[in-house]
Design a protein around this motif. Sequence first.
Motif, short mmCIF file in Angstrom:
data_model
loop_
_atom_site.label_atom_id
_atom_site.label_comp_id
_atom_site.label_asym_id
_atom_site.label_seq_id
_atom_site.Cartn_x
_atom_site.Cartn_y
_atom_site.Cartn_z
N ASP A 15 -1.67 8.58 -7.65
CA ASP A 15 -1.26 7.18 -7.50
C ASP A 15 -1.48 6.70 -6.06
O ASP A 15 -1.41 7.49 -5.12
CB ASP A 15 0.22 7.05 -7.89
N GLY A 16 -1.71 5.41 -5.91
CA GLY A 16 -1.79 4.79 -4.58
C GLY A 16 -3.17 4.34 -4.14
O GLY A 16 -3.36 3.96 -2.99
N ARG A 19 -3.01 0.58 -2.99
CA ARG A 19 -2.33 0.39 -1.69
C ARG A 19 -3.17 0.93 -0.54
O ARG A 19 -3.18 0.38 0.55
CB ARG A 19 -0.94 1.05 -1.72
N ARG A 66 -4.01 -3.79 -17.23
CA ARG A 66 -4.38 -4.39 -15.92
C ARG A 66 -5.43 -5.48 -16.14
O ARG A 66 -6.07 -5.54 -17.20
CB ARG A 66 -4.92 -3.29 -15.00
#
Length: 235
Positions: A15-16, A19, A66
């Motif tokens: 994850d990430g 970001r 999404r």
Amino acid sequence: MTDNHNVEHIAIIMDGNGRWAKKQGLPRSMGHKKGAEIVKEIAKAANEKGVKFLTLYAFSTENWGRPKDEVDTLMSLLRQYLKTDLSELKKNNIRIRFIGERNMLDADIVQNMHRLERETQDNTGMCLCLAISYGARQEILQAAQKLAALVKNGDLSESDVDIQNFSAMLYTHEMPDPDIVIRTSGEQRISNFLLWQAAYAEFFFTKTLWPDFSAQELDDIIEQFKSRERRYGKI
Ligand code: IPE
Ligand code: IPE
Ligand code: MG
């Protein structure tokens, strides 16, 4: 079960990516691209360390929700990845397999998944298991449906439904349960990943965003794991 520090199976919620990209002022797609590059590095490192199974959560059933352009980007990265990096891992004696709902994916992607599974089935190194279009609740539900059908046809009696034959109906049927589940990016939740299989996994949450994850950090986590006491409900 005894206190066991063999690391047979590591599972990672990667994850990430978004970001990571945002932090550098880049579009989210660049985070996914960098994230895909790291996969190869971590797979090689885990294989060299003698890990037997590495399961990577790449795309959840909920990720279909999404925005279309992001899903399209992820699918084209996957398409490319199946042809390049994953094919290259064949040379490292790595066995590749996929878990998840294949009927949601485009036919050419599914074909390439089958091809890679076939071409690597006799490799004797680590098994790299990619969870794509994967959801643990869906996995558990389809196992329940298969068992219900067996019971209905008289091939299995209701009272014989047990942990073993339930596990055998899951996508992960030939794999041991994960010893370690890692989630990157600082989030501390399971997000519909291996709900059944992670019953006694040790969890590690790191703030590192997936594109910055490294073989060194994986080593550190394995070291920390060795000092965890796995009790399995005993004293
Ligand atoms: C993980 O990164 C990759 C997928 C879920 C496909 P994210 O895309 O979730 O990145 P963040 O969480 O938004 O940073
Ligand atoms: C979990 O990450 C799924 C993958 C890493 C493939 P998400 O970013 O989709 O999870 P939530 O939405 O933060 O729970
Ligand atoms: Mg995320």
